[in-house]
Design a protein around this motif. Structure first.
Motif, PDB file in Angstrom:
ATOM      1  N   GLY A  20      -0.691   3.933   9.372  1.00 46.94           N
ATOM      2  CA  GLY A  20       0.214   4.923   8.792  1.00 46.94           C
ATOM      3  C   GLY A  20       0.462   4.668   7.319  1.00 46.94           C
ATOM      4  N   ARG A  21       0.682   3.371   6.980  1.00 48.03           N
ATOM      5  CA  ARG A  21       0.933   3.047   5.571  1.00 48.03           C
ATOM      6  C   ARG A  21      -0.338   3.208   4.753  1.00 48.03           C
ATOM      7  NH1 ARG A  21       3.280   3.924   1.722  1.00 48.03           N
ATOM      8  NH2 ARG A  21       4.085   2.432   0.227  1.00 48.03           N
ATOM      9  N   TYR A  22      -1.482   2.860   5.353  1.00 47.74           N
ATOM     10  CA  TYR A  22      -2.767   2.978   4.674  1.00 47.74           C
ATOM     11  C   TYR A  22      -3.042   4.432   4.317  1.00 47.74           C
ATOM     12  CZ  TYR A  22      -7.844   2.036   4.031  1.00 47.74           C
ATOM     13  OH  TYR A  22      -9.134   1.891   3.561  1.00 47.74           O
ATOM     14  N   GLN A  23      -2.757   5.334   5.228  1.00 46.52           N
ATOM     15  CA  GLN A  23      -2.988   6.755   4.961  1.00 46.52           C
ATOM     16  C   GLN A  23      -2.050   7.265   3.862  1.00 46.52           C
ATOM     17  OE1 GLN A  23      -5.622   8.370   6.262  1.00 46.52           O
ATOM     18  NE2 GLN A  23      -6.057   6.410   7.291  1.00 46.52           N
ATOM     19  N   GLN A  24      -0.805   6.784   3.865  1.00 40.78           N
ATOM     20  CA  GLN A  24       0.133   7.181   2.813  1.00 40.78           C
ATOM     21  C   GLN A  24      -0.364   6.762   1.428  1.00 40.78           C
ATOM     22  OE1 GLN A  24       3.786   5.298   3.963  1.00 40.78           O
ATOM     23  NE2 GLN A  24       4.360   6.877   5.454  1.00 40.78           N
ATOM     24  N   LEU A  25      -1.149   5.681   1.403  1.00 41.97           N
ATOM     25  CA  LEU A  25      -1.667   5.154   0.139  1.00 41.97           C
ATOM     26  C   LEU A  25      -3.086   5.643  -0.145  1.00 41.97           C
ATOM     27  CD1 LEU A  25      -0.287   1.523   0.509  1.00 41.97           C
ATOM     28  CD2 LEU A  25       0.576   3.294  -1.043  1.00 41.97           C
ATOM     29  N   SER A  26      -3.438   6.801   0.441  1.00 44.17           N
ATOM     30  CA  SER A  26      -4.733   7.456   0.222  1.00 44.17           C
ATOM     31  C   SER A  26      -5.900   6.720   0.863  1.00 44.17           C
ATOM     32  CB  SER A  26      -5.005   7.661  -1.279  1.00 44.17           C
ATOM     33  OG  SER A  26      -3.968   8.440  -1.851  1.00 44.17           O
ATOM     34  N   ALA A  27      -5.596   5.865   1.846  1.00 46.11           N
ATOM     35  CA  ALA A  27      -6.625   5.197   2.648  1.00 46.11           C
ATOM     36  C   ALA A  27      -7.695   4.567   1.759  1.00 46.11           C
ATOM     37  CB  ALA A  27      -7.219   6.160   3.664  1.00 46.11           C
ATOM     38  N   GLY A  71      11.870  -5.627  11.609  1.00 49.32           N
ATOM     39  CA  GLY A  71      13.181  -5.660  10.961  1.00 49.32           C
ATOM     40  C   GLY A  71      13.149  -5.261   9.504  1.00 49.32           C
ATOM     41  N   TYR A  72      11.967  -5.143   8.912  1.00 51.80           N
ATOM     42  CA  TYR A  72      11.835  -4.746   7.506  1.00 51.80           C
ATOM     43  C   TYR A  72      11.046  -3.452   7.367  1.00 51.80           C
ATOM     44  CZ  TYR A  72      13.555  -9.402   6.259  1.00 51.80           C
ATOM     45  OH  TYR A  72      14.319 -10.533   6.122  1.00 51.80           O
ATOM     46  N   GLY A  73       9.818  -3.431   7.891  1.00 45.88           N
ATOM     47  CA  GLY A  73       8.991  -2.245   7.761  1.00 45.88           C
ATOM     48  C   GLY A  73       7.539  -2.625   7.536  1.00 45.88           C
ATOM     49  N   THR A  74       6.777  -1.659   6.998  1.00 49.43           N
ATOM     50  CA  THR A  74       5.340  -1.854   6.770  1.00 49.43           C
ATOM     51  C   THR A  74       5.064  -1.644   5.286  1.00 49.43           C
ATOM     52  OG1 THR A  74       4.925  -0.986   8.989  1.00 49.43           O
ATOM     53  CG2 THR A  74       3.034  -1.168   7.506  1.00 49.43           C
ATOM     54  N   PHE A  75       4.491  -2.664   4.653  1.00 49.54           N
ATOM     55  CA  PHE A  75       4.385  -2.665   3.204  1.00 49.54           C
ATOM     56  C   PHE A  75       3.011  -3.162   2.751  1.00 49.54           C
ATOM     57  CE2 PHE A  75       8.711  -4.026   4.455  1.00 49.54           C
ATOM     58  CZ  PHE A  75       9.389  -2.855   4.137  1.00 49.54           C
ATOM     59  N   ALA A  76       2.521  -2.547   1.683  1.00 55.39           N
ATOM     60  CA  ALA A  76       1.277  -2.990   1.059  1.00 55.39           C
ATOM     61  C   ALA A  76       1.584  -3.952  -0.077  1.00 55.39           C
ATOM     62  CB  ALA A  76       0.509  -1.789   0.521  1.00 55.39           C
ATOM     63  N   VAL A  77       0.678  -4.923  -0.256  1.00 54.05           N
ATOM     64  CA  VAL A  77       0.746  -5.837  -1.397  1.00 54.05           C
ATOM     65  C   VAL A  77      -0.624  -5.787  -2.062  1.00 54.05           C
ATOM     66  CG1 VAL A  77       1.301  -8.160  -2.181  1.00 54.05           C
ATOM     67  CG2 VAL A  77       2.282  -7.322  -0.049  1.00 54.05           C
ATOM     68  N   TRP A  78      -0.663  -5.399  -3.340  1.00 54.24           N
ATOM     69  CA  TRP A  78      -1.945  -5.198  -3.983  1.00 54.24           C
ATOM     70  C   TRP A  78      -1.865  -5.470  -5.477  1.00 54.24           C
ATOM     71  CZ3 TRP A  78      -2.596   0.878  -3.393  1.00 54.24           C
ATOM     72  CH2 TRP A  78      -1.464   1.508  -3.909  1.00 54.24           C
ATOM     73  N   GLY A  79      -2.985  -5.312  -6.162  1.00 52.76           N
ATOM     74  CA  GLY A  79      -3.022  -5.432  -7.615  1.00 52.76           C
ATOM     75  C   GLY A  79      -2.591  -6.800  -8.122  1.00 52.76           C
ATOM     76  N   ARG A 114      -5.851   7.589  17.325  1.00 54.82           N
ATOM     77  CA  ARG A 114      -4.753   6.753  16.807  1.00 54.82           C
ATOM     78  C   ARG A 114      -5.219   5.786  15.715  1.00 54.82           C
ATOM     79  NH1 ARG A 114      -3.494   7.584  22.148  1.00 54.82           N
ATOM     80  NH2 ARG A 114      -4.684   5.778  22.894  1.00 54.82           N
ATOM     81  N   GLY A 115      -6.289   6.155  15.029  1.00 54.22           N
ATOM     82  CA  GLY A 115      -6.718   5.294  13.947  1.00 54.22           C
ATOM     83  C   GLY A 115      -8.139   5.561  13.502  1.00 54.22           C
TER      84      GLY A 115
END
Length: 463
Positions: free
Chosen positions: A39-46, A81-89, A19-20
């Motif tokens: 899950g989000r990290y993998q979507q963003l190519s880890a 209530g919103y989701g899982t999001f990356a903040v970068w750059g 699981r990780g």
């Protein structure tokens, strides 16, 4: 679930579990990445994506039940209530400057979106947005300004992308933010309103919120003929199709204009300043407001006001001599008042001269020009002050000398203009300011030597 992998870029190691993942990152430590954040990290190519390796463990139990995990080049948030999001750059850089999730923006509420108009990238947060704008920078739009911006279509609306951060601490504690085609202003009591287009350009040229009309209190409204108008705290701007901008000023803005530096002419710190203003050239009606310094903070506040009359030709332009009195122009500028005259002192602190049958004011081009003198001769254009004081209209029953073209304000220049007074008989004159008797007496009884009067057309007097 898999063997440990080492010799990754930077000397890192990783191992996958059911699981990780667990990462060993030299210089940072050993961290697990799992659940929604994984899950989000993998979507963003880890670790081969833009975030890089993890640089902290997941932290949960944040306000609102959120979780976050730091990575080398950004963060991932799980926000109930919103989701899982990356903040970068670049957006992450600005987010961190604004105290990230503990600052005014709150948690991310969307992923970063790029490829927008003009190459812009944006990301939504709970209480605002951050925009990366090529060629300008990365800016947040928050609070009341954000709400107004979104109501106007946001990035796809007329204002376009932000071109600067919000600036606060402006006049009256207000804030503003620059966008591609205008600004949004916020001020307590005025609201949150945009200023753009031709009216916006004019507003900027008149010192924006520091100008005499203050902050916008409505948006711009236009009609089918292309005529537009917008109301401000102390006036209105109108765009006339084919005729440019009309600039209307409320007398309520006169004293605040002294405090904000919106009066073009110097007042030299005078305790009392009167502003006698006409709406346009050739207009003869003037609105006069007398402003006095308030004890304590030294701010100018309204003492009293009156309606009067200028010369029959209205005001001469800034720096333009009024010339001979029969041209009937009043001068534009800032002048001291130091002396008064009339048939008997009504209680003024100004130096007072009681008139007699020999009282004259020099208009001929000789040593008496623009000065008081006494003579039994009555030769035009010298003014017979006794005649004007005693005739039925009693113009000079009481009067105040406005020090135009005379000491202490300036040397006397021959034929540049003379006999500029404030007097009774409220009708257009040959260059003086005329008021009803009660208003003239009010001025005289409160005036002190060194008080100033600023006079002219509103457009020329104020920013």
């Amino acid at each position: 679930m898999a063997e440990q992998q080492c010799d990754l870029p930077g000397g890192a190691c990783r191992q996958q579990f059911q699981r990780g993942w667990i990462y060993f990152v030299p210089g940072y430590g050993t961290f697990a990445v799992w659940g929604a954040i994984n899950g989000r990290y993998q979507q963003l190519s880890a670790d081969t994506g833009g975030l890089g390796y993890p640089s902290s463990d997941e932290q949960c139990g944040l306000p609102g039940g959120a979780c976050r995990q730091q990575f080398q080049r950004g963060s991932i948030y799980f926000v109930p209530g919103y989701g899982t999001f990356a903040v970068w750059g670049a957006i992450n850089g600005r987010y961190q400057q604004l105290s990230a999730d503990t600052g005014g923006l709150g948690y991310p509420s969307s992923d970063e979106q790029c490829g927008l108009s003009g190459g812009v990238c944006s990301q939504q947060f709970q209480r605002g947005s951050i925009y990366f704008v090529p060629g300008y920078g990365t800016f947040s739009v928050v609070g009341a300004i954000s709400g107004r911006y979104q109501s106007l279509g946001g990035l796809s609306g007329y204002l376009g992308a932000p071109h600067g951060d919000e600036q606060c601490g402006l006049r009256f504690g207000g804030c503003s933010q620059q966008f591609t085609r205008g600004k949004i202003y916020f001020a307590i009591g005025a609201g949150t309103q945009p200023v753009w287009g031709g009216l916006g350009s004019f507003y900027d040229s008149r010192h924006s919120q520091d100008g005499v009309i203050g902050y916008p209190v409505t948006g711009e409204a236009c009609d089918g003929a292309g005529n537009c108008s917008q109301s401000f705290q102390f006036g209105q701007l109108q765009w006339i199709n084919g005729g440019g901008v009309r600039y209307m000023i409320s007398t309520a803005g006169y004293c605040p204009a002294l405090n904000s530096g919106a009066v073009k002419y110097p007042t030299n710190g005078a305790q009392r300043v009167s502003l006698a203003v006409a709406d346009a050239y050739r207009a003869t009606q003037v609105s006069m407001i007398t402003c006095v310094r308030r004890p304590g903070d030294g701010q100018y506040v309204k003492e009293w006001g009156a309606i009067g009359s200028a010369g029959e030709s209205g005001f001469a332009g800034p720096g333009v001599a009024t010339g001979p009195t029969w041209q009937a122009f009043s001068p534009t500028g800032s002048f001291t008042v130091t002396e008064a005259f009339g048939l008997g002192n009504p209680g003024t602190a100004l130096s007072y001269r009681t008139l007699n049958q020999f009282s004259r004011w020099g208009g001929r081009l000789n040593a008496n020009y623009n000065q008081y003198f006494e003579s039994s001769s009555d030769i035009f254009p010298d003014e017979n002050m006794w005649y004007f004081a005693t005739r039925p209209t009693h113009d000079y029953r009481q009067g105040v000398v406005i020090n135009y073209n005379r000491p202490p304000d300036s040397p006397i220049v021959m034929n540049a203009g003379f006999a500029i007074f404030m007097h009774g008989n409220n009708k257009p004159t040959w260059g003086c300011l005329a008021f009803n008797d009660p208003d003239l007496l009010q001025f005289m009884r409160t005036a002190q030597a060194g008080d100033r009067i600023v006079m002219g057309v509103g457009y020329e007097i104020f920013w």
